[in-house]
Design an enzyme around this catalytic site. Structure first.
Site, PDB file in Angstrom:
ATOM      1  NE  ARG A  60      32.429  61.927  32.428  1.00  0.00           N
ATOM      2  CZ  ARG A  60      31.317  62.341  31.829  1.00  0.00           C
ATOM      3  NH1 ARG A  60      30.174  62.323  32.465  1.00  0.00           N
ATOM      4  NH2 ARG A  60      31.360  62.786  30.594  1.00  0.00           N
ATOM      5  CE  LYS A 100      48.184  47.927  42.750  1.00  0.00           C
ATOM      6  NZ  LYS A 100      49.464  47.204  42.595  1.00  0.00           N
ATOM      7  CD  GLU A 160      49.590  37.050  44.356  1.00  0.00           C
ATOM      8  OE1 GLU A 160      50.468  37.585  45.068  1.00  0.00           O
ATOM      9  OE2 GLU A 160      49.330  37.448  43.199  1.00  0.00           O
ATOM     10  CE  LYS A 208      45.677  43.952  48.003  1.00  0.00           C
ATOM     11  NZ  LYS A 208      45.626  43.381  46.676  1.00  0.00           N
ATOM     12  CD  GLU A 229      52.040  49.528  43.526  1.00  0.00           C
ATOM     13  OE1 GLU A 229      51.013  48.826  43.494  1.00  0.00           O
ATOM     14  OE2 GLU A 229      52.969  49.409  42.736  1.00  0.00           O
ATOM     15  NE  ARG A 268      47.591  48.159  46.491  1.00  0.00           N
ATOM     16  CZ  ARG A 268      46.311  48.274  46.223  1.00  0.00           C
ATOM     17  NH1 ARG A 268      45.669  49.368  46.583  1.00  0.00           N
ATOM     18  NH2 ARG A 268      45.646  47.307  45.622  1.00  0.00           N
ATOM     19  CG  ASN A 287      53.653  45.214  42.933  1.00  0.00           C
ATOM     20  OD1 ASN A 287      52.546  44.675  42.793  1.00  0.00           O
ATOM     21  ND2 ASN A 287      53.809  46.512  42.969  1.00  0.00           N
ATOM     22  CG  HIS A 291      53.388  40.485  41.529  1.00  0.00           C
ATOM     23  ND1 HIS A 291      53.711  39.776  42.674  1.00  0.00           N
ATOM     24  CD2 HIS A 291      52.032  40.388  41.408  1.00  0.00           C
ATOM     25  CE1 HIS A 291      52.606  39.293  43.201  1.00  0.00           C
ATOM     26  NE2 HIS A 291      51.579  39.637  42.457  1.00  0.00           N
ATOM     27  CG  HIS A 302      53.130  41.259  36.047  1.00  0.00           C
ATOM     28  ND1 HIS A 302      52.950  42.502  36.620  1.00  0.00           N
ATOM     29  CD2 HIS A 302      52.224  40.452  36.654  1.00  0.00           C
ATOM     30  CE1 HIS A 302      51.982  42.438  37.520  1.00  0.00           C
ATOM     31  NE2 HIS A 302      51.527  41.202  37.561  1.00  0.00           N
ATOM     32  CG  HIS A 358      48.765  36.460  38.772  1.00  0.00           C
ATOM     33  ND1 HIS A 358      49.572  37.418  38.193  1.00  0.00           N
ATOM     34  CD2 HIS A 358      48.632  36.825  40.073  1.00  0.00           C
ATOM     35  CE1 HIS A 358      49.900  38.322  39.102  1.00  0.00           C
ATOM     36  NE2 HIS A 358      49.339  37.993  40.251  1.00  0.00           N
TER      37      HIS A 358
HETATM   38  P1  NAD Z   1      40.912  33.429  37.390  1.00  0.00           P
HETATM   39  O1  NAD Z   1      40.027  34.542  37.679  1.00  0.00           O
HETATM   40  O2  NAD Z   1      41.276  33.164  35.965  1.00  0.00           O
HETATM   41  O3  NAD Z   1      40.290  32.109  38.032  1.00  0.00           O
HETATM   42  C1  NAD Z   1      40.969  30.911  37.881  1.00  0.00           C
HETATM   43  C2  NAD Z   1      40.069  29.810  37.303  1.00  0.00           C
HETATM   44  O4  NAD Z   1      39.202  29.333  38.330  1.00  0.00           O
HETATM   45  C3  NAD Z   1      39.176  30.265  36.171  1.00  0.00           C
HETATM   46  O5  NAD Z   1      39.065  29.264  35.221  1.00  0.00           O
HETATM   47  C4  NAD Z   1      37.850  30.473  36.876  1.00  0.00           C
HETATM   48  O6  NAD Z   1      36.736  30.391  36.004  1.00  0.00           O
HETATM   49  C5  NAD Z   1      37.857  29.356  37.853  1.00  0.00           C
HETATM   50  N1  NAD Z   1      37.018  29.504  39.036  1.00  0.00           N
HETATM   51  C6  NAD Z   1      36.756  30.625  39.734  1.00  0.00           C
HETATM   52  N2  NAD Z   1      36.083  30.340  40.858  1.00  0.00           N
HETATM   53  C7  NAD Z   1      35.883  28.997  40.840  1.00  0.00           C
HETATM   54  C8  NAD Z   1      35.260  28.104  41.737  1.00  0.00           C
HETATM   55  N3  NAD Z   1      34.739  28.520  42.881  1.00  0.00           N
HETATM   56  N4  NAD Z   1      35.239  26.792  41.402  1.00  0.00           N
HETATM   57  C9  NAD Z   1      35.816  26.345  40.260  1.00  0.00           C
HETATM   58  N5  NAD Z   1      36.443  27.153  39.388  1.00  0.00           N
HETATM   59  C10 NAD Z   1      36.485  28.463  39.689  1.00  0.00           C
HETATM   60  O7  NAD Z   1      42.326  33.578  38.152  1.00  0.00           O
HETATM   61  P2  NAD Z   1      42.691  34.069  39.628  1.00  0.00           P
HETATM   62  O8  NAD Z   1      43.892  33.292  39.995  1.00  0.00           O
HETATM   63  O9  NAD Z   1      41.520  34.073  40.521  1.00  0.00           O
HETATM   64  O10 NAD Z   1      43.101  35.578  39.391  1.00  0.00           O
HETATM   65  C11 NAD Z   1      44.214  35.919  38.617  1.00  0.00           C
HETATM   66  C12 NAD Z   1      44.025  37.337  38.131  1.00  0.00           C
HETATM   67  O11 NAD Z   1      43.996  38.206  39.254  1.00  0.00           O
HETATM   68  C13 NAD Z   1      45.149  37.808  37.245  1.00  0.00           C
HETATM   69  O12 NAD Z   1      44.612  38.453  36.118  1.00  0.00           O
HETATM   70  C14 NAD Z   1      45.906  38.789  38.096  1.00  0.00           C
HETATM   71  O13 NAD Z   1      46.519  39.807  37.356  1.00  0.00           O
HETATM   72  C15 NAD Z   1      44.810  39.336  38.976  1.00  0.00           C
HETATM   73  N6  NAD Z   1      45.275  39.875  40.261  1.00  0.00           N
HETATM   74  C16 NAD Z   1      44.827  41.090  40.614  1.00  0.00           C
HETATM   75  C17 NAD Z   1      45.201  41.631  41.820  1.00  0.00           C
HETATM   76  C18 NAD Z   1      44.638  42.960  42.243  1.00  0.00           C
HETATM   77  O14 NAD Z   1      45.092  43.511  43.245  1.00  0.00           O
HETATM   78  N7  NAD Z   1      43.666  43.486  41.567  1.00  0.00           N
HETATM   79  C19 NAD Z   1      46.036  40.919  42.682  1.00  0.00           C
HETATM   80  C20 NAD Z   1      46.474  39.666  42.288  1.00  0.00           C
HETATM   81  C21 NAD Z   1      46.087  39.144  41.062  1.00  0.00           C
HETATM   82  N1  GLY Z   2      48.275  42.701  44.273  1.00  0.00           N
HETATM   83  C1  GLY Z   2      48.995  43.945  44.342  1.00  0.00           C
HETATM   84  C2  GLY Z   2      48.223  45.027  44.981  1.00  0.00           C
HETATM   85  O1  GLY Z   2      47.057  44.910  45.284  1.00  0.00           O
HETATM   86  O2  GLY Z   2      48.776  46.063  45.199  1.00  0.00           O
END
Ligand code: NAD
Ligand code: GLY
Length: 359
Positions: free
Chosen positions: A120, A142, A184, A226, A236, A240, A244, A247, A251, A264
């Site tokens: 939890r 998030k 981003e 941010k 949000e 916030r 998006n 997005h 998405h 992404h």
């Molecule tokens: P990812 O986590 O898939 O990483 C991209 C690639 O880089 C992967 O293959 C990973 O293994 C590799 N990698 C990571 N660090 C590395 C390093 N230092 N050296 C070499 N390779 C490395 O993708 P991302 O772009 O980091 O994140 C995308 C995700 O984030 C999506 O799922 C998206 O929905 C999410 N997201 C979330 C928020 C939020 O607010 N929570 C905001 C934006 C995006």
């Molecule tokens: N990336 C969207 C948010 O954090 O709200």
């Protein structure tokens, strides 16, 4: 090292940004409720960063459970989440065990969601290692996994206790991933920070070349933007939502193409251009402003058009995103460069035409 604060009352936390921060285990220790931690990463990041990270924690008398997940957006699902829970339970982790996400946004979102659910609610710390995670996903709490029918459909708000950002960890990041992160970064300039956008227009090539000073500045400025937004609107309800931009279109691209086909950030770039085109049709941006935004994405070698997808299917996927309220599609559009707003009045026919003309 520079430190920013995400101001959320009792859930406030620091973002430490700087070269070598990954080695500073002393920054992390005060945030651990017990010496046991679960270090969660994936098969790509593990050989790069896990051993050193785990060693430093062990040298500081921590008991470290290492959890290595498969790599990729397509693994951001229940099965992989269950792998985290299996390991936590098998190693007798407790509610006070801190989960540490070491990786990109996929690892951060999944480890954060696991922390939100485990017993939890367990504490967690973000150590983002992609540009996208360093400028966006590690901040703000998030957390989510994907559902076959929609992106980030199952999740929770769960703030980290600390975010440690070491730009040096980007040295090994593939160029395509770096570019995806820039989508981003550009977003902050477009929605609220015109001076930052102008800085990006002057420095985008330095960022693509991983110039350390430029990267540090872009990460800092993005996290500052941010942190301000999240502090003003954690759940949000208002501002916030501006994060998006692009997005809902993006998405739909990710889900429509199959998770992992489009990164992404790539989907966000193409989706942002769709949102810009819609803003122009509604009379807010002029054609010159749309061209200016497109030129920046093109210099960052990001897609400015979506893939060929049937517009009906595209709209169906957009409808499933989390942005529908009272049966109206709420889209983030640009009133001008540097100022975004959530608008509900875009006619479906215009949305359809934008998708068709930008695919
Ligand atoms: P990812 O986590 O898939 O990483 C991209 C690639 O880089 C992967 O293959 C990973 O293994 C590799 N990698 C990571 N660090 C590395 C390093 N230092 N050296 C070499 N390779 C490395 O993708 P991302 O772009 O980091 O994140 C995308 C995700 O984030 C999506 O799922 C998206 O929905 C999410 N997201 C979330 C928020 C939020 O607010 N929570 C905001 C934006 C995006
Ligand atoms: N990336 C969207 C948010 O954090 O709200």
């Amino acid at each position: 090292m520079e430190t920013l604060k995400v101001d959320l009352g009792p859930r406030s936390y620091s973002i430490h940004i700087g070269s070598g921060v990954l080695e500073r285990v002393d920054l992390l220790l005060p945030h651990l409720a017990q010496p046991k931690v679960a270090l969660i990463t994936n098969e790509t990041v593990a050989p790069l960063l896990l051993a050193a990270c785990a060693r430093r924690l062990r040298e500081a008398a921590c008991q470290v459970v290492e959890i290595i997940l498969p790599d990729g957006e397509r693994f951001k699902n229940w099965q992989t989440l269950d792998q985290i829970f299996n390991a936590l339970i098998a190693h007798s982790c407790e509610r006070d065990t801190t989960l540490i996400a070491l990786g990109g946004g996929v690892i951060g979102d999944m480890a954060g969601f696991a922390a939100a659910c485990f017993q939890r609610g367990a504490p967690f710390i973000q150590i983002p290692t992609t540009l996208l995670a360093q400028v966006d996903s590690s901040v703000g709490g998030k957390t989510a996994i994907n559902h076959a029918l929609g992106k980030n459909m199952i999740g929770a708000f769960h703030q980290p206790r600390l975010v440690l950002i070491d730009p040096d960890s980007l040295r090994s990041l593939p160029e395509r991933e770096l570019r995806a992160g820039l989508a981003e970064v550009i977003k902050y300039g477009l929605i609220r920070d015109l001076p930052f956008l102008e800085w990006l227009e002057r420095n985008i090539e330095k960022l693509l070349a991983k110039d350390p000073a430029a990267l540090l500045w872009a990460i800092h400025r993005s996290c500052r933007d941010k942190a301000e937004i999240v502090a003003a609107d954690e759940r949000e309800r208002g501002e916030r939502a501006l994060l998006n931009l692009g997005h809902t279109f993006g998405h739909a691209i990710e889900a429509g193409q199959g998770f992992g086909q489009w990164l992404h950030g790539e989907a966000v770039a193409a989706g942002t251009m769709m949102a810009c085109e819609l803003s122009r049709r509604l009379g807010w941006l002029d054609a010159g402003e749309v061209d200016r935004i497109q030129a920046l994405f093109e210099r960052a070698a990001l897609p400015v058009r979506g893939p060929r997808l049937d517009p009906d299917r595209f709209i169906e996927l957009m409808w499933r995103d989390k942005k529908v309220r009272n049966n109206r599609l709420r889209l983030v559009l640009l009133e001008r460069i540097g100022q975004a707003a959530v608008r509900e009045e875009a006619p479906l026919a215009d949305i359809r035409e934008v998708i068709a003309s930008r695919s």
